[in-house]
Design a protein around this motif. Structure first.
Motif, short mmCIF file in Angstrom:
data_model
loop_
_atom_site.label_atom_id
_atom_site.label_comp_id
_atom_site.label_asym_id
_atom_site.label_seq_id
_atom_site.Cartn_x
_atom_site.Cartn_y
_atom_site.Cartn_z
N ILE A 130 50.90 -2.68 132.74
CA ILE A 130 51.03 -3.15 131.36
C ILE A 130 51.47 -4.62 131.36
CG2 ILE A 130 52.32 -2.91 129.19
CD1 ILE A 130 52.68 0.10 129.91
N GLU A 131 52.57 -4.87 132.05
CA GLU A 131 53.18 -6.19 131.93
C GLU A 131 52.43 -7.25 132.72
OE1 GLU A 131 57.45 -5.80 132.18
OE2 GLU A 131 57.42 -4.36 130.53
N GLY A 132 51.85 -6.86 133.86
CA GLY A 132 51.06 -7.80 134.67
C GLY A 132 49.79 -8.20 133.94
N PRO A 140 51.80 -11.00 124.32
CA PRO A 140 53.19 -10.56 124.21
C PRO A 140 53.30 -9.03 124.18
CG PRO A 140 52.37 -11.24 122.07
CD PRO A 140 51.23 -11.39 123.02
N LEU A 141 53.19 -8.40 125.31
CA LEU A 141 53.29 -6.94 125.34
C LEU A 141 54.11 -6.52 126.54
CD1 LEU A 141 52.19 -4.36 123.83
CD2 LEU A 141 50.58 -4.16 125.72
N ARG A 142 55.13 -5.71 126.25
CA ARG A 142 55.97 -5.16 127.32
C ARG A 142 55.95 -3.65 127.21
NH1 ARG A 142 58.69 -8.82 130.27
NH2 ARG A 142 59.91 -7.09 131.03
N ARG A 143 56.38 -3.00 128.29
CA ARG A 143 56.36 -1.53 128.29
C ARG A 143 57.13 -0.97 127.10
NH1 ARG A 143 57.21 3.12 132.75
NH2 ARG A 143 58.25 4.58 131.39
N GLU A 144 58.27 -1.58 126.78
CA GLU A 144 59.09 -1.01 125.70
C GLU A 144 58.47 -1.17 124.31
OE1 GLU A 144 60.29 -3.36 127.86
OE2 GLU A 144 61.42 -4.91 126.78
N ASP A 145 57.43 -1.98 124.21
CA ASP A 145 56.72 -2.11 122.93
C ASP A 145 55.80 -0.91 122.69
OD1 ASP A 145 57.81 -4.66 122.54
OD2 ASP A 145 56.24 -5.56 123.78
N CYS A 146 55.48 -0.19 123.76
CA CYS A 146 54.54 0.94 123.68
C CYS A 146 55.32 2.24 123.57
CB CYS A 146 53.68 0.99 124.94
SG CYS A 146 52.93 -0.59 125.36
N TYR A 147 54.60 3.32 123.25
CA TYR A 147 55.19 4.66 123.34
C TYR A 147 54.47 5.37 124.47
CZ TYR A 147 57.34 9.05 121.99
OH TYR A 147 58.09 10.20 121.99
N ILE A 148 55.22 6.14 125.27
CA ILE A 148 54.63 6.80 126.44
C ILE A 148 55.01 8.27 126.43
CG2 ILE A 148 54.52 6.81 128.97
CD1 ILE A 148 55.18 3.85 128.94
N CYS A 149 54.01 9.12 126.58
CA CYS A 149 54.27 10.56 126.63
C CYS A 149 53.21 11.24 127.49
CB CYS A 149 54.32 11.15 125.22
SG CYS A 149 52.82 10.91 124.27
N ASN A 150 53.28 12.55 127.55
CA ASN A 150 52.36 13.32 128.39
C ASN A 150 51.72 14.45 127.60
OD1 ASN A 150 52.60 12.27 131.21
ND2 ASN A 150 54.78 12.72 130.87
N VAL A 151 50.66 15.01 128.18
CA VAL A 151 50.01 16.16 127.55
C VAL A 151 50.96 17.35 127.56
CG1 VAL A 151 48.10 17.80 127.71
CG2 VAL A 151 47.70 15.38 128.18
N VAL A 152 51.57 17.66 128.70
CA VAL A 152 52.58 18.73 128.73
C VAL A 152 53.95 18.12 129.02
CG1 VAL A 152 50.96 20.55 129.35
CG2 VAL A 152 52.23 19.40 131.16
N LYS A 153 54.97 18.75 128.48
CA LYS A 153 56.31 18.15 128.51
C LYS A 153 57.18 18.68 129.65
CE LYS A 153 55.09 16.42 124.48
NZ LYS A 153 54.05 15.38 124.59
N CYS A 154 56.68 19.65 130.40
CA CYS A 154 57.46 20.19 131.52
C CYS A 154 56.68 20.03 132.81
CB CYS A 154 57.77 21.67 131.31
SG CYS A 154 58.80 21.95 129.86
N ARG A 155 57.39 19.83 133.91
CA ARG A 155 56.73 19.59 135.19
C ARG A 155 56.06 20.87 135.71
NH1 ARG A 155 59.36 18.88 141.15
NH2 ARG A 155 57.46 18.09 142.13
#
Ligand code: URA
Length: 260
Positions: A130-132, A140-155
């Motif tokens: 993202i940042e590179g 002007p984009l940093r990781r904290e500007d985005c939202y990050i999640c997954n399809v499933v919430k448990c490993r």
């Protein structure tokens, strides 16, 4: 981080065209030795018995939905068998008003321990991607500007791919997260996220680089950072960089409401 991992990161930057890196000073560890050191052979235990399923799903995107309500509805979730092996539910993190949401597959060991998505090796690479990419185009984009999640919430056990029923149950929460955030664009990281969101069997290679739609929201598919870490594949890294470039230019350009 071992020398082989540092080498892989540096090679990634070199592939992006940042050439003033000296890789020669880092000793190359033979792959077999590195793999053996990282993953000693262990007997795989028999899978635990399936818990009783509680398949009562929340309503799809209730009115006035918020990320806090979705997280509260997930609660101490026992809706699928993934609850048996998890330590922490990994709901998602980042800017709740993000213009861009990244969707991965499932938490790994580090995420399961810490409760946040993409905090392990793949996560470090995602941050660099993202940042590179943004820095290279002076965006002007940093990781904290985005939202990050997954399809499933448990490993999933042994980091296996989530099963269709697990994705279906947890997919209701992903649906609500995306509907609540309403980002300008979504980025599916890897085949599992692309399949879950687009209900397609097409490969990432086929889907990447082109715009798709999730409920009207423009969506880009690109390689999962774990794939880019695993396979030393300069071409795939370059393609991921091109995908993110295209995505970021659209997301950050206020004059563009539709991707080209
Ligand atoms: N891989 C994913 O898909 N998600 C994470 O959170 C970590 C690794």
């Amino acid at each position: 981080m071992n020398a082989e991992q540092i080498r892989q990161y540096l090679e990634y930057y070199r592939d992006l065209g940042i050439t003033d890196l000296n890789l020669a000073e880092i000793p190359k560890i033979p792959k077999t030795a590195a793999v053996e050191a990282a993953a000693p052979a262990v007997a795989v235990p028999a899978p635990p018995p399936k818990p009783e399923m509680d398949l009562i799903l929340p309503k799809l995107a209730p009115e006035g939905d918020t990320l806090a309500k979705i997280s509260a509805d997930i609660g101490d979730c026992k809706r699928c068998q993934l609850c048996q092996g998890r330590n922490k539910i990994v709901f998602g993190s980042g800017n709740e008003k993000a213009r861009l949401v990244f969707v991965g597959e499932a938490p790994g060991a580090d995420e399961d321990e810490q409760g946040f998505p993409f905090v392990g090796r793949a996560g470090q690479l995602l941050t660099q991607m993202i940042e590179g990419t943004a820095a290279k185009d002076k965006l002007p984009l940093r990781r904290e500007d985005c939202y990050i999640c997954n399809v499933v919430k448990c490993r999933p056990p042994e980091n296996r791919t989530p099963l269709p029923d697990e994705m279906e149950v947890c997919g209701q929460f992903l649906y609500r997260q995306l509907m609540t955030i309403q980002p300008k664009a979504i980025c599916a990281l890897g085949a599992t996220a692309a399949k879950a969101l687009l209900h397609t069997k097409d490969s990432v290679t086929k889907m990447r680089g082109n715009w798709h739609r999730w409920h009207g929201i423009p969506m880009m598919v690109t390689y999962h950072p774990s794939y880019l870490l695993r396979a030393y594949n300069a071409e795939a890294k370059k393609e991921a960089w091109l995908d993110l470039r295209k995505l970021f230019h659209f997301v950050l350009d206020d004059s563009k409401t539709e991707p080209e």
